[in-house]
Write an enzyme that holds these catalytic residues in place. Structure first.
Site, PDB file in Angstrom:
ATOM      1  N   TYR A  85       0.838  -1.203   0.000  1.00  0.00           N
ATOM      2  CA  TYR A  85       0.000   0.000   0.000  1.00  0.00           C
ATOM      3  C   TYR A  85       0.873   1.252   0.000  1.00  0.00           C
ATOM      4  O   TYR A  85       0.609   2.208  -0.743  1.00  0.00           O
ATOM      5  CB  TYR A  85      -0.906  -0.025   1.222  1.00  0.00           C
ATOM      6  CG  TYR A  85      -1.804   1.167   1.382  1.00  0.00           C
ATOM      7  CD1 TYR A  85      -2.986   1.275   0.652  1.00  0.00           C
ATOM      8  CD2 TYR A  85      -1.500   2.176   2.286  1.00  0.00           C
ATOM      9  CE1 TYR A  85      -3.829   2.370   0.805  1.00  0.00           C
ATOM     10  CE2 TYR A  85      -2.330   3.266   2.457  1.00  0.00           C
ATOM     11  CZ  TYR A  85      -3.502   3.360   1.711  1.00  0.00           C
ATOM     12  OH  TYR A  85      -4.333   4.448   1.872  1.00  0.00           O
ATOM     13  N   LYS A 118       0.973   4.305  -2.822  1.00  0.00           N
ATOM     14  CA  LYS A 118       0.675   5.701  -2.517  1.00  0.00           C
ATOM     15  C   LYS A 118       1.833   6.623  -2.884  1.00  0.00           C
ATOM     16  O   LYS A 118       1.615   7.778  -3.271  1.00  0.00           O
ATOM     17  CB  LYS A 118       0.288   5.842  -1.035  1.00  0.00           C
ATOM     18  CG  LYS A 118      -1.074   5.247  -0.724  1.00  0.00           C
ATOM     19  CD  LYS A 118      -2.175   5.867  -1.593  1.00  0.00           C
ATOM     20  CE  LYS A 118      -3.548   5.322  -1.315  1.00  0.00           C
ATOM     21  NZ  LYS A 118      -4.593   5.919  -2.158  1.00  0.00           N
TER      22      LYS A 118
END
Length: 239
Positions: free
Chosen positions: A134, A138
């Site tokens: 993740y 990002k």
């Protein structure tokens, strides 16, 4: 009054963003992977339209862009959709915003959800993207946003850290203010001329500029990322 697309708006920050925009008198097109999962059915009665698409499926994203272009040109797009883990992390968090940026009629403003976790992301784009975290995703989507801010100076592109808020993704124990989690997105999507400084290329946390991973601003990293996304999708960004 603005026409705003909000992706991933079945729950959490996306739904809160859609509600706030509607309450302020704006028109909203709500996207969800499945509309039956929208937690507030009343919102579906208030939006201009609601659309379904699985953003992990490249062909579905292309079809979504074609369908949305029939609506016209959005004043703003809030790229809110995201997943935390699993094989869809890069397709949903990075590839889908890239494809929509490439194919949608160009909005005045685009707001992309980032995270403070991008600061621990890896700038190694040679690694197996199926194993990307993740945090990696990002960092990459933040770099994409800032690259587009440079390459499309007639538009405004901003990345937002909404905080660690108690949504389904963030968990019930998340410490940040849920109400503050969507307000920056609403502000950026609807602000008038001269109300946002910098006008484009900002990275925001609760309407204040925040610290970035250095790679997000690195032109070489941005170029490498854009090239890889073009090769992966077969879709080129127009300058």
């Amino acid at each position: 009054m603005s026409l705003v697309l909000v992706t991933g708006a079945s729950t959490g920050l996306g739904l809160a963003t859609a509600r706030a925009l509607l309450d302020d008198g704006h028109e909203v097109v709500l996207h969800a992977r499945r509309l039956e999962r929208v937690e507030d059915a009343d919102v579906l009665d208030r939006v201009t339209s609601a659309v379904e698409a699985d953003l992990a499926d490249l062909d579905a994203v292309v079809r979504l862009a074609d369908d949305l272009n029939e609506t016209g040109t959005f004043d703003a797009v809030v790229h809110n959709a995201g997943v935390m883990r699993g094989p869809d992390v890069v397709p949903v968090n990075v590839v889908a915003p890239y494809v929509l940026a490439a194919l949608l009629r160009r909005p005045r403003t685009s707001v992309v959800l980032s995270s403070s976790m991008h600061r621990s992301g890896s700038p190694d784009l040679t690694a197996d993207v199926a194993q990307a975290s993740y945090s990696d995703s990002k960092l990459w989507v933040t770099a994409l946003t800032l690259a587009l801010a440079v390459r499309r100076p007639d538009e405004a592109w901003h990345a937002v850290d909404p905080g660690w808020v108690p949504t389904r993704m963030g968990g019930s124990g998340a410490p940040d203010d849920l109400d503050e989690g969507h307000r920056t997105q609403v502000w950026l999507a609807t602000a008038g001329e001269g109300e946002v400084e910098p006008r484009t290329g900002g990275y925001w946390y609760h309407r204040a500029a925040s610290r970035l991973h250095p790679a997000a601003l690195d032109p070489a990293f941005q170029d490498d990322l854009l090239g890889r996304l073009e090769r992966r999708t077969g879709i080129a960004l127009q300058p």
